[in-house]
Design an enzyme around this catalytic site. Structure first.
Site, PDB file in Angstrom:
ATOM      1  N   HIS A  12       0.439   3.129  10.364  1.00  0.00           N
ATOM      2  CA  HIS A  12       0.185   3.875   9.110  1.00  0.00           C
ATOM      3  C   HIS A  12       0.454   2.944   7.936  1.00  0.00           C
ATOM      4  O   HIS A  12       1.596   2.642   7.612  1.00  0.00           O
ATOM      5  CB  HIS A  12       1.106   5.102   9.038  1.00  0.00           C
ATOM      6  CG  HIS A  12       0.840   5.987   7.868  1.00  0.00           C
ATOM      7  ND1 HIS A  12       0.607   7.344   8.000  1.00  0.00           N
ATOM      8  CD2 HIS A  12       0.767   5.743   6.536  1.00  0.00           C
ATOM      9  CE1 HIS A  12       0.400   7.875   6.813  1.00  0.00           C
ATOM     10  NE2 HIS A  12       0.505   6.924   5.900  1.00  0.00           N
ATOM     11  N   HIS A  69      -0.913   1.649   3.856  1.00  0.00           N
ATOM     12  CA  HIS A  69      -1.761   1.695   2.659  1.00  0.00           C
ATOM     13  C   HIS A  69      -1.899   0.276   2.121  1.00  0.00           C
ATOM     14  O   HIS A  69      -0.901  -0.363   1.799  1.00  0.00           O
ATOM     15  CB  HIS A  69      -1.131   2.578   1.566  1.00  0.00           C
ATOM     16  CG  HIS A  69      -0.950   3.999   2.005  1.00  0.00           C
ATOM     17  ND1 HIS A  69      -1.893   4.966   1.788  1.00  0.00           N
ATOM     18  CD2 HIS A  69       0.065   4.607   2.667  1.00  0.00           C
ATOM     19  CE1 HIS A  69      -1.473   6.116   2.293  1.00  0.00           C
ATOM     20  NE2 HIS A  69      -0.280   5.922   2.834  1.00  0.00           N
ATOM     21  N   LEU A  70      -3.138  -0.183   2.012  1.00  0.00           N
ATOM     22  CA  LEU A  70      -3.376  -1.545   1.511  1.00  0.00           C
ATOM     23  C   LEU A  70      -4.002  -1.556   0.119  1.00  0.00           C
ATOM     24  O   LEU A  70      -4.030  -2.603  -0.520  1.00  0.00           O
ATOM     25  CB  LEU A  70      -4.303  -2.303   2.465  1.00  0.00           C
ATOM     26  CG  LEU A  70      -3.703  -2.785   3.787  1.00  0.00           C
ATOM     27  CD1 LEU A  70      -4.791  -3.423   4.639  1.00  0.00           C
ATOM     28  CD2 LEU A  70      -2.570  -3.767   3.547  1.00  0.00           C
ATOM     29  N   ARG A  71      -4.553  -0.407  -0.309  1.00  0.00           N
ATOM     30  CA  ARG A  71      -5.308  -0.344  -1.583  1.00  0.00           C
ATOM     31  C   ARG A  71      -6.503  -1.305  -1.517  1.00  0.00           C
ATOM     32  O   ARG A  71      -6.875  -1.786  -0.459  1.00  0.00           O
ATOM     33  CB  ARG A  71      -4.417  -0.688  -2.796  1.00  0.00           C
ATOM     34  CG  ARG A  71      -3.024  -0.089  -2.781  1.00  0.00           C
ATOM     35  CD  ARG A  71      -2.998   1.405  -2.705  1.00  0.00           C
ATOM     36  NE  ARG A  71      -1.631   1.909  -2.873  1.00  0.00           N
ATOM     37  CZ  ARG A  71      -1.212   3.091  -2.461  1.00  0.00           C
ATOM     38  NH1 ARG A  71      -2.016   3.911  -1.809  1.00  0.00           N
ATOM     39  NH2 ARG A  71       0.021   3.489  -2.688  1.00  0.00           N
ATOM     40  N   LYS A 110      -8.341  11.029   8.805  1.00  0.00           N
ATOM     41  CA  LYS A 110      -7.087  11.451   8.172  1.00  0.00           C
ATOM     42  C   LYS A 110      -7.344  12.694   7.339  1.00  0.00           C
ATOM     43  O   LYS A 110      -8.317  12.756   6.583  1.00  0.00           O
ATOM     44  CB  LYS A 110      -6.587  10.310   7.271  1.00  0.00           C
ATOM     45  CG  LYS A 110      -5.371  10.645   6.410  1.00  0.00           C
ATOM     46  CD  LYS A 110      -4.076  10.531   7.181  1.00  0.00           C
ATOM     47  CE  LYS A 110      -2.878  11.017   6.396  1.00  0.00           C
ATOM     48  NZ  LYS A 110      -2.127   9.991   5.725  1.00  0.00           N
ATOM     49  N   HIS A 170      -1.389  14.402   7.239  1.00  0.00           N
ATOM     50  CA  HIS A 170      -0.276  14.441   6.291  1.00  0.00           C
ATOM     51  C   HIS A 170       0.257  15.861   6.393  1.00  0.00           C
ATOM     52  O   HIS A 170      -0.360  16.796   5.903  1.00  0.00           O
ATOM     53  CB  HIS A 170      -0.731  14.112   4.870  1.00  0.00           C
ATOM     54  CG  HIS A 170       0.423  14.075   3.923  1.00  0.00           C
ATOM     55  ND1 HIS A 170       0.878  12.914   3.336  1.00  0.00           N
ATOM     56  CD2 HIS A 170       1.264  15.059   3.488  1.00  0.00           C
ATOM     57  CE1 HIS A 170       1.930  13.184   2.585  1.00  0.00           C
ATOM     58  NE2 HIS A 170       2.187  14.481   2.647  1.00  0.00           N
ATOM     59  N   HIS A 216       4.412  10.252   9.392  1.00  0.00           N
ATOM     60  CA  HIS A 216       5.668  10.067   8.639  1.00  0.00           C
ATOM     61  C   HIS A 216       6.550  11.319   8.622  1.00  0.00           C
ATOM     62  O   HIS A 216       6.841  11.882   7.574  1.00  0.00           O
ATOM     63  CB  HIS A 216       5.399   9.571   7.211  1.00  0.00           C
ATOM     64  CG  HIS A 216       4.254  10.236   6.492  1.00  0.00           C
ATOM     65  ND1 HIS A 216       4.133  11.588   6.370  1.00  0.00           N
ATOM     66  CD2 HIS A 216       3.193   9.708   5.850  1.00  0.00           C
ATOM     67  CE1 HIS A 216       3.041  11.865   5.678  1.00  0.00           C
ATOM     68  NE2 HIS A 216       2.448  10.743   5.362  1.00  0.00           N
ATOM     69  N   ASP A 272       3.965   3.370   6.632  1.00  0.00           N
ATOM     70  CA  ASP A 272       3.596   4.047   5.379  1.00  0.00           C
ATOM     71  C   ASP A 272       3.947   3.205   4.158  1.00  0.00           C
ATOM     72  O   ASP A 272       4.361   3.736   3.130  1.00  0.00           O
ATOM     73  CB  ASP A 272       4.256   5.434   5.281  1.00  0.00           C
ATOM     74  CG  ASP A 272       3.543   6.327   4.260  1.00  0.00           C
ATOM     75  OD1 ASP A 272       2.417   5.991   3.842  1.00  0.00           O
ATOM     76  OD2 ASP A 272       4.134   7.348   3.874  1.00  0.00           O
ATOM     77  N   HIS A 300       2.722   0.509  -5.225  1.00  0.00           N
ATOM     78  CA  HIS A 300       2.299   0.923  -6.569  1.00  0.00           C
ATOM     79  C   HIS A 300       2.896  -0.093  -7.534  1.00  0.00           C
ATOM     80  O   HIS A 300       4.030  -0.539  -7.328  1.00  0.00           O
ATOM     81  CB  HIS A 300       2.865   2.299  -6.939  1.00  0.00           C
ATOM     82  CG  HIS A 300       2.301   3.435  -6.131  1.00  0.00           C
ATOM     83  ND1 HIS A 300       1.127   4.069  -6.455  1.00  0.00           N
ATOM     84  CD2 HIS A 300       2.760   4.052  -5.015  1.00  0.00           C
ATOM     85  CE1 HIS A 300       0.877   5.043  -5.572  1.00  0.00           C
ATOM     86  NE2 HIS A 300       1.861   5.047  -4.681  1.00  0.00           N
ATOM     87  N   ALA A 336       4.478   8.546  -5.886  1.00  0.00           N
ATOM     88  CA  ALA A 336       5.191   8.549  -4.601  1.00  0.00           C
ATOM     89  C   ALA A 336       4.707   7.371  -3.772  1.00  0.00           C
ATOM     90  O   ALA A 336       3.505   7.105  -3.708  1.00  0.00           O
ATOM     91  CB  ALA A 336       4.914   9.854  -3.858  1.00  0.00           C
TER      92      ALA A 336
HETATM   93  O1  DOR Z   1       4.646   8.402  -0.597  1.00  0.00           O
HETATM   94  C1  DOR Z   1       3.489   8.377  -0.249  1.00  0.00           C
HETATM   95  N1  DOR Z   1       2.629   7.484  -0.794  1.00  0.00           N
HETATM   96  N2  DOR Z   1       3.062   9.248   0.644  1.00  0.00           N
HETATM   97  C2  DOR Z   1       1.753   9.369   0.942  1.00  0.00           C
HETATM   98  O2  DOR Z   1       1.417  10.217   1.738  1.00  0.00           O
HETATM   99  C3  DOR Z   1       0.742   8.532   0.259  1.00  0.00           C
HETATM  100  C4  DOR Z   1       1.331   7.296  -0.258  1.00  0.00           C
HETATM  101  C5  DOR Z   1       0.441   6.550  -1.230  1.00  0.00           C
HETATM  102  O3  DOR Z   1      -0.749   6.431  -0.967  1.00  0.00           O
HETATM  103  O4  DOR Z   1       0.959   6.077  -2.229  1.00  0.00           O
HETATM  104 ZN    ZN Z   2       0.733   7.290   3.911  1.00  0.00          ZN
END
Ligand code: DOR
Ligand code: ZN
Length: 334
Positions: free
Chosen positions: A12, A14-16, A95, A132, A169, A241, A245, A257
């Protein structure tokens, strides 16, 4: 002292896209052989074509033999034909975000029945469903959202007994129990949920870099998660996860988040497993159980960690990593 651990799977991630992707990809590709790439980019990954373009973008960077395992987001607009095309393009999972529960989930779903045709096709195509698992109902208190979602999980697990479902998660004792109950359900566990409770987010001064969704819960929840992770139960495997940011998007009102843990993933997992179980189940947690559930061959390579104090940098390219400024007991040696 040096230890060899598997270069396994982050199930799991996130790479953006664009600049952030370029900044963060190396942390994961140097520690993991494969990762399941989340589709909540802006704009989101909704089709086979989107997933192929995103995979091409990831592969543009020097990622060696790293394999991104692509996903699409399943929404009200996802048709069975789109699922079939995605599978053909190599997409491993769909997802689902309930509407508004986290970053970029405004297009999430309000009613699971609306996606039943897509889920049926995913079951036929042997694509996994990644959830999620939080209730989108704004009336539900934030600490209860995961627990309230578990009745939806039960319905999905019962209505699609051949669909492999990953509850992502997980953060609560109740979720651990639910995952154990349904044969077709497994769960990812992050490193930060093995370490944090709500106290680490708001218990003293506010700590935006420990803020994520689902939010860290009570000490007894954390204890149960640790037991699940270190117990060698194949239903529980690693999904970091990591969710980068920019610092100013975290340190502000309406902060986002997400915890950026990719730089510290393996040292942190080593530290946790050394403390609570010894290393015996670490390799299974990061390279066997997830691969088995996804139906993938297990990875073979190893990576060396040194038992050596490592002060975690305060920032990487304007993104604050998890454990910034703290000292970890292990370090990856390349
Ligand atoms: O904290 C989180 N950030 N939870 C998520 O489900 C998404 C993620 C995000 O993409 O920033
Ligand atoms: Zn996530």
């Amino acid at each position: 002292m040096k230890i060899a651990v598997k270069k396994g799977d982050d199930m799991h991630l996130h790479l953006r896209r664009g600049q952030i992707l370029r900044s963060v990809i190396g942390f994961t590709s140097s520690q993991f052989k494969r990762a399941v790439i989340m589709p909540n980019t802006g704009p989101p990954i909704l089709t086979a074509k989107d997933a192929v373009a995103y995979r091409d973008e990831i592969m543009q960077y020097q990622v060696g033999d790293f394999q991104p395992l692509m996903t699409i987001q399943v929404t009200d607009c996802t048709t069975p034909a789109m699922i079939e095309e995605a599978k053909e393009a190599g997409v491993v999972a769909g997802k689902v975000y309930p509407q508004g529960v986290t970053t970029n989930s405004q297009n999430g779903i309000a009613n699971f029945k609306a996606i039943y045709p897509a889920l049926r096709e995913m079951q036929n195509q042997q694509m996994l469903l990644l959830l999620h698992g939080e209730s989108p109902d704004p009336e539900v208190f934030c600490l209860d959202r995961e627990e309230v979602f578990l009745s939806t999980l039960a319905n999905l697990a019962g209505d699609f007994p051949e669909l492999k479902i990953v509850l992502e998660h997980i953060t609560t004792e109740k979720a651990v129990l639910a995952v154990k109950k349904f044969e077709n359900v497994a769960a990812t566990i992050t490193a930060h949920h093995l370490l944090l409770t709500l106290d680490d987010v708001i218990g003293n001064l506010i700590s935006p870099h420990n803020f994520c969704k689902p939010i860290a819960k009570r000490p007894e929840d954390r204890w149960t998660l640790r037991q699940a992770a270190i117990s060698g139960n194949p239903k529980f495997f690693y999904g970091g996860d990591s969710a980068p940011h920019a610092k100013e998007m975290k340190e502000c009102s309406n902060g986002c988040a997400g915890i950026f843990n990719a730089p510290v993933a393996l040292p942190l997992l080593a530290q946790i497993f050394a403390k609570y179980s010894g290393f015996s189940f670490l390799n299974d947690f990061i390279s066997k159980f997830g691969a088995d559930f996804y139906g993938l061959p297990q990875t073979k390579e190893t990576i060396i960690l040194a038992e050596k104090d490592w002060p975690v940098p305060n920032e990487y390219d304007g993104i604050v990593p998890f454990m910034a400024g703290k000292t970890l007991r292990y370090q990856v040696i390349d």
